[in-house]
Design a protein around this motif. Structure first.
Motif, mmCIF file in Angstrom:
data_model
loop_
_atom_site.group_PDB
_atom_site.id
_atom_site.type_symbol
_atom_site.label_atom_id
_atom_site.label_comp_id
_atom_site.label_asym_id
_atom_site.label_seq_id
_atom_site.Cartn_x
_atom_site.Cartn_y
_atom_site.Cartn_z
ATOM 1 N N LYS A 205 -73.183 17.829 34.938
ATOM 2 C CA LYS A 205 -72.967 18.230 33.543
ATOM 3 C C LYS A 205 -71.511 18.653 33.366
ATOM 4 O O LYS A 205 -70.844 19.006 34.324
ATOM 5 C CB LYS A 205 -73.894 19.398 33.167
ATOM 6 C CG LYS A 205 -75.365 19.024 33.204
ATOM 7 C CD LYS A 205 -76.233 20.177 32.766
ATOM 8 C CE LYS A 205 -77.712 19.758 32.794
ATOM 9 N NZ LYS A 205 -78.575 20.880 32.425
ATOM 10 N N ILE A 206 -71.064 18.646 32.138
ATOM 11 C CA ILE A 206 -69.690 19.047 31.834
ATOM 12 C C ILE A 206 -69.670 20.551 31.562
ATOM 13 O O ILE A 206 -70.481 21.057 30.773
ATOM 14 C CB ILE A 206 -69.152 18.268 30.623
ATOM 15 C CG1 ILE A 206 -69.086 16.773 30.963
ATOM 16 C CG2 ILE A 206 -67.787 18.793 30.196
ATOM 17 C CD1 ILE A 206 -68.779 15.870 29.779
ATOM 18 N N ALA A 207 -68.747 21.259 32.226
ATOM 19 C CA ALA A 207 -68.620 22.712 32.024
ATOM 20 C C ALA A 207 -68.143 22.979 30.603
ATOM 21 O O ALA A 207 -67.148 22.406 30.154
ATOM 22 C CB ALA A 207 -67.643 23.288 33.044
ATOM 23 N N LYS A 208 -68.855 23.861 29.910
ATOM 24 C CA LYS A 208 -68.572 24.112 28.497
ATOM 25 C C LYS A 208 -68.128 25.537 28.205
ATOM 26 O O LYS A 208 -67.971 25.913 27.054
ATOM 27 C CB LYS A 208 -69.826 23.821 27.671
ATOM 28 C CG LYS A 208 -70.244 22.365 27.637
ATOM 29 C CD LYS A 208 -71.491 22.210 26.770
ATOM 30 C CE LYS A 208 -71.868 20.792 26.485
ATOM 31 N NZ LYS A 208 -72.235 19.985 27.608
ATOM 32 N N ARG B 67 -72.383 32.164 43.073
ATOM 33 C CA ARG B 67 -71.898 31.331 44.173
ATOM 34 C C ARG B 67 -71.646 29.929 43.641
ATOM 35 O O ARG B 67 -72.305 29.475 42.699
ATOM 36 C CB ARG B 67 -72.882 31.296 45.328
ATOM 37 C CG ARG B 67 -74.130 30.500 45.040
ATOM 38 C CD ARG B 67 -75.079 30.507 46.228
ATOM 39 N NE ARG B 67 -76.243 29.706 45.923
ATOM 40 C CZ ARG B 67 -76.672 28.684 46.665
ATOM 41 N NH1 ARG B 67 -76.050 28.373 47.776
ATOM 42 N NH2 ARG B 67 -77.731 27.995 46.312
ATOM 43 N N VAL B 68 -70.683 29.264 44.267
ATOM 44 C CA VAL B 68 -70.405 27.869 43.960
ATOM 45 C C VAL B 68 -70.963 27.066 45.118
ATOM 46 O O VAL B 68 -70.656 27.352 46.288
ATOM 47 C CB VAL B 68 -68.894 27.633 43.792
ATOM 48 C CG1 VAL B 68 -68.598 26.157 43.554
ATOM 49 C CG2 VAL B 68 -68.352 28.499 42.655
ATOM 50 N N VAL C 261 -65.150 29.486 36.190
ATOM 51 C CA VAL C 261 -65.178 28.243 35.417
ATOM 52 C C VAL C 261 -65.018 27.102 36.411
ATOM 53 O O VAL C 261 -64.301 27.227 37.404
ATOM 54 C CB VAL C 261 -64.057 28.200 34.343
ATOM 55 C CG1 VAL C 261 -62.670 28.268 34.971
ATOM 56 C CG2 VAL C 261 -64.183 26.969 33.465
ATOM 57 N N ASP C 262 -65.714 26.011 36.166
ATOM 58 C CA ASP C 262 -65.467 24.795 36.936
ATOM 59 C C ASP C 262 -64.284 24.142 36.224
ATOM 60 O O ASP C 262 -64.440 23.401 35.261
ATOM 61 C CB ASP C 262 -66.697 23.886 36.920
ATOM 62 C CG ASP C 262 -66.502 22.648 37.771
ATOM 63 O OD1 ASP C 262 -65.366 22.145 37.850
ATOM 64 O OD2 ASP C 262 -67.492 22.171 38.342
ATOM 65 N N ILE D 44 -69.353 38.060 30.426
ATOM 66 C CA ILE D 44 -68.758 37.814 29.119
ATOM 67 C C ILE D 44 -68.310 36.362 29.159
ATOM 68 O O ILE D 44 -67.608 35.952 30.097
ATOM 69 C CB ILE D 44 -67.568 38.754 28.860
ATOM 70 C CG1 ILE D 44 -68.058 40.204 28.805
ATOM 71 C CG2 ILE D 44 -66.842 38.366 27.580
ATOM 72 C CD1 ILE D 44 -66.973 41.242 28.841
ATOM 73 N N ILE D 45 -68.744 35.589 28.168
ATOM 74 C CA ILE D 45 -68.383 34.176 28.184
ATOM 75 C C ILE D 45 -67.646 33.778 26.909
ATOM 76 O O ILE D 45 -67.734 34.456 25.876
ATOM 77 C CB ILE D 45 -69.609 33.257 28.381
ATOM 78 C CG1 ILE D 45 -70.588 33.372 27.213
ATOM 79 C CG2 ILE D 45 -70.292 33.523 29.709
ATOM 80 C CD1 ILE D 45 -71.517 32.184 27.083
ATOM 81 N N PHE D 46 -66.919 32.674 27.038
ATOM 82 C CA PHE D 46 -66.214 32.068 25.921
ATOM 83 C C PHE D 46 -66.590 30.590 25.896
ATOM 84 O O PHE D 46 -66.459 29.908 26.917
ATOM 85 C CB PHE D 46 -64.697 32.191 26.095
ATOM 86 C CG PHE D 46 -64.215 33.609 26.149
ATOM 87 C CD1 PHE D 46 -63.844 34.284 24.994
ATOM 88 C CD2 PHE D 46 -64.142 34.281 27.366
ATOM 89 C CE1 PHE D 46 -63.409 35.599 25.052
ATOM 90 C CE2 PHE D 46 -63.702 35.599 27.425
ATOM 91 C CZ PHE D 46 -63.336 36.258 26.267
ATOM 92 N N GLN D 47 -67.058 30.121 24.756
ATOM 93 C CA GLN D 47 -67.333 28.694 24.608
ATOM 94 C C GLN D 47 -66.006 27.946 24.635
ATOM 95 O O GLN D 47 -64.954 28.502 24.280
ATOM 96 C CB GLN D 47 -68.091 28.427 23.305
ATOM 97 C CG GLN D 47 -69.473 29.050 23.257
ATOM 98 C CD GLN D 47 -70.378 28.568 24.393
ATOM 99 O OE1 GLN D 47 -70.269 27.452 24.880
ATOM 100 N NE2 GLN D 47 -71.282 29.441 24.825
ATOM 101 N N ARG D 48 -66.036 26.691 25.038
ATOM 102 C CA ARG D 48 -64.812 25.904 25.224
ATOM 103 C C ARG D 48 -63.932 25.906 23.973
ATOM 104 O O ARG D 48 -62.727 26.145 24.050
ATOM 105 C CB ARG D 48 -65.160 24.469 25.627
ATOM 106 C CG ARG D 48 -63.936 23.637 25.972
ATOM 107 C CD ARG D 48 -64.316 22.282 26.552
ATOM 108 N NE ARG D 48 -63.168 21.672 27.203
ATOM 109 C CZ ARG D 48 -62.241 20.975 26.555
ATOM 110 N NH1 ARG D 48 -62.337 20.788 25.245
ATOM 111 N NH2 ARG D 48 -61.211 20.461 27.214
#
Length: 189
Positions: free
Chosen positions: A42-45, A56-57, A79-80, A103-107
């Motif tokens: 999937k594409i990181a968003k 973990r990655v 982030v990937d 805490i996240i931020f959309q692309r």
């Protein structure tokens, strides 16, 4: 939110208006243990900041074995980057090892921050450079050392995380079996 700004301000300055603008784009989320922040194929968003918890990655090798590449603790961005920047499918999973507060931020919001806030791109560049250097510093010694030395190095790198990460993930990170890791732990106590 305080943790995020304490982190960002280590790398540059922001005025109150810029801090407020960033705050308005930020979304607080909770990831349950074993839930994915981003997935292979999937594409990181989104860009995330770990307030509490460990991620973990990991990826699957050609023998379908799960390999842990590294861990991301509190007070770090996640982030990937290759997938996020180039809008291509990821080859790795980012999974919560513990329950996580983030805490996240959309692309689209992250890109708006980069385009709108003067100097924010320089701050982000410093954060990414530091993360890449840390990643190399943490992985490089593990390649040539014996298993016990790798485990001792792991304890040095992740001193507060060792009791919160399942042994199977630590063993995968170190490139040893879980039973080998148990023996190593027993011998160094």
């Amino acid at each position: 939110m305080k943790e995020l700004f304490d982190f960002i301000l280590k790398f540059g300055n922001l005025n109150k208006q810029q801090v407020d603008f960033i705050s308005n784009k930020a979304i607080e989320i909770h990831l349950s243990k074993e839930e994915y922040f981003s997935e292979a194929g999937k594409i990181a968003k989104q860009v995330g900041f770990v307030v509490d918890g460990i991620l973990r990655v990991c990826y699957y090798n050609n023998k379908s074995e799960e390999i842990t590449k590294y861990f991301i603790e509190e007070n770090n961005l996640v982030v990937d980057l290759e997938s996020f920047d180039n809008q291509m499918c990821s080859s790795s999973y980012v999974q919560a090892v513990t329950d996580c507060k983030m805490i996240i931020f959309q692309r689209k919001d992250w890109l708006e921050l980069l385009q709108t806030i003067v100097g924010f791109d320089a701050i982000v560049h410093k954060i990414i450079s530091r993360a890449l250097i840390q990643k190399v510093e943490r992985r490089s010694p593990l390649v040539s050392e014996d298993a016990t030395t790798r485990y001792l190095k792991f304890l040095e790198i992740y001193p507060t995380a060792v009791n919160r990460i399942p042994l199977s993930y630590i063993a995968s990170y170190l490139g040893v079996t879980q039973s080998s890791l148990s023996r190593i732990r027993k011998n160094i106590r």
